[in-house]
Design a protein around this motif. Sequence first.
Motif, short mmCIF file in Angstrom:
data_model
loop_
_atom_site.label_atom_id
_atom_site.label_comp_id
_atom_site.label_asym_id
_atom_site.label_seq_id
_atom_site.Cartn_x
_atom_site.Cartn_y
_atom_site.Cartn_z
N ALA A 71 0.82 -1.11 0.27
CA ALA A 71 0.08 -0.09 0.44
C ALA A 71 1.17 1.55 0.29
N VAL A 72 1.21 1.22 0.99
CA VAL A 72 2.70 2.61 1.08
C VAL A 72 4.07 2.47 -0.18
N SER A 73 4.21 1.53 -0.90
CA SER A 73 4.59 1.30 -2.29
C SER A 73 4.23 2.25 -3.16
N ASP A 74 2.59 1.43 -3.36
CA ASP A 74 1.83 1.50 -4.54
C ASP A 74 0.96 3.53 -4.09
N ALA A 75 1.25 3.88 -3.06
CA ALA A 75 1.04 5.41 -2.84
C ALA A 75 1.80 6.46 -3.35
N LEU A 76 3.19 6.26 -2.90
CA LEU A 76 4.71 6.54 -3.13
C LEU A 76 4.89 6.91 -4.34
N SER A 77 4.88 5.27 -5.84
CA SER A 77 5.01 5.35 -6.96
C SER A 77 3.88 6.53 -7.18
N HIS A 78 2.55 6.73 -7.82
CA HIS A 78 1.37 7.07 -7.92
C HIS A 78 1.76 8.75 -7.34
N ASP A 79 2.47 9.25 -6.77
CA ASP A 79 2.80 10.56 -6.76
C ASP A 79 3.73 10.57 -6.49
N MET A 80 5.02 10.16 -7.15
CA MET A 80 6.34 10.53 -7.72
C MET A 80 6.06 10.94 -8.86
N VAL A 81 5.73 9.18 -10.00
CA VAL A 81 5.07 8.97 -10.94
C VAL A 81 4.01 9.97 -11.68
N GLN A 82 3.35 10.63 -10.43
CA GLN A 82 2.44 11.94 -11.38
C GLN A 82 3.27 12.85 -11.70
N MET A 83 4.04 13.25 -10.45
CA MET A 83 4.94 15.07 -10.74
C MET A 83 5.71 14.16 -11.34
N ILE A 84 6.35 13.51 -11.58
CA ILE A 84 7.89 13.37 -12.63
C ILE A 84 6.95 13.56 -13.69
N GLU A 85 6.30 12.53 -14.24
CA GLU A 85 4.91 12.52 -15.63
C GLU A 85 4.61 13.89 -16.03
N SER A 86 4.18 14.68 -15.38
CA SER A 86 3.99 16.46 -15.62
C SER A 86 5.06 17.03 -16.29
N VAL A 87 6.51 16.60 -15.69
CA VAL A 87 7.60 17.35 -16.70
C VAL A 87 8.26 15.99 -17.68
N VAL A 88 8.54 15.14 -17.90
CA VAL A 88 9.00 14.41 -19.05
C VAL A 88 7.24 13.67 -19.97
N GLY A 89 6.32 14.21 -19.77
CA GLY A 89 5.53 13.40 -20.58
C GLY A 89 5.37 14.25 -21.84
N ASP A 90 5.88 15.46 -21.83
CA ASP A 90 5.88 15.90 -22.77
C ASP A 90 6.94 16.02 -24.16
N ILE A 91 8.66 15.35 -23.51
CA ILE A 91 9.31 15.26 -23.82
C ILE A 91 9.66 14.44 -25.05
N GLU A 92 9.78 14.60 -26.25
CA GLU A 92 10.22 14.07 -27.19
C GLU A 92 10.84 13.11 -27.80
N ASP A 93 12.28 13.89 -27.44
CA ASP A 93 13.62 12.73 -26.84
C ASP A 93 13.53 11.68 -26.01
N PRO A 94 13.90 10.51 -26.55
CA PRO A 94 13.34 9.07 -25.44
C PRO A 94 14.72 9.44 -24.58
N ALA A 95 16.05 9.62 -25.06
CA ALA A 95 17.09 9.85 -24.35
C ALA A 95 16.87 10.81 -22.98
N LEU A 96 16.27 12.03 -23.40
CA LEU A 96 16.28 12.64 -22.53
C LEU A 96 15.33 12.48 -21.83
N ARG A 97 13.98 11.98 -22.08
CA ARG A 97 12.73 11.43 -21.21
C ARG A 97 13.19 10.59 -20.73
N VAL A 98 14.46 10.06 -21.03
CA VAL A 98 14.54 8.41 -19.76
C VAL A 98 16.11 9.68 -18.54
#
Length: 238
Positions: A71-98
């Motif tokens: 439960a902790v892992s899922d909740a933490l992953s959800h929070d962190m992924v949402q925050m990170i995806e808000s930045v990297v989601g629109d990056i076109e270059d896969p290397a820069l995205r990684v």
Amino acid sequence: MPADPDPKDHRPRVAAERRARMRKRLIESAMIVFAQRGIGASVIPDVIAAAGVSQGSFYNYFRTNDDLLAAVSDALSHDMVQMIESVVGDIEDPALRVATGIRLYLHLARSYPVVAQFLSGTGLSLVGKKSSVYEYLPSDIKEGLKRGTFDEASADVALDMVAGAGVIAVHRMAQGKTTKDYPERIVRAVLRSLGVSAASATKLTSAPLPKLVAPPESLLEKAQEKLTEMAEPSNLRA
């Protein structure tokens, strides 16, 4: 035939909200306990004490250490992924995205000590196919391979290299101070292992990053706030 529910009866909604708040409270407390103790022993009594709930109330939500950890892992992953995806989601270059995604992940862990301590304390137990690394990176790596950015010979172990480097890096940050550019150095090493040239790896990790701040009600903020309160001398809290 039973009567239709009264549309003005708010009791079911209120009860559901109460249960959601209690579950969130238990998850926040569990994250702190796992951060402090790891997963080597039963943490349930400590979580009950930290959350200030009865044993009966606790078992209405979770039964085992593994249930809590998931439960902790899922909740933490959800929070962190949402925050990170808000930045990297629109990056076109896969290397820069990684590169940007891993950098943000490591900087978040350093900004929120409770996150670094939790991830360090749980270690390799959270590294697996259910982790966000294995959920989001495969498509980026496949795209990088198609473009010739990544070395095909390294692709089959790329996810393990990223996950392993992340575990070690977070553990080191949780144990003590690291240099300001430590996350960038880790990411450059990961990119080099994927076949990216030294010059390109440096360029991919040199762009300024936005400072991610977790929403006030997120697990990151609430657990960090609670951990800080626990660390304060009682006379300062009075």
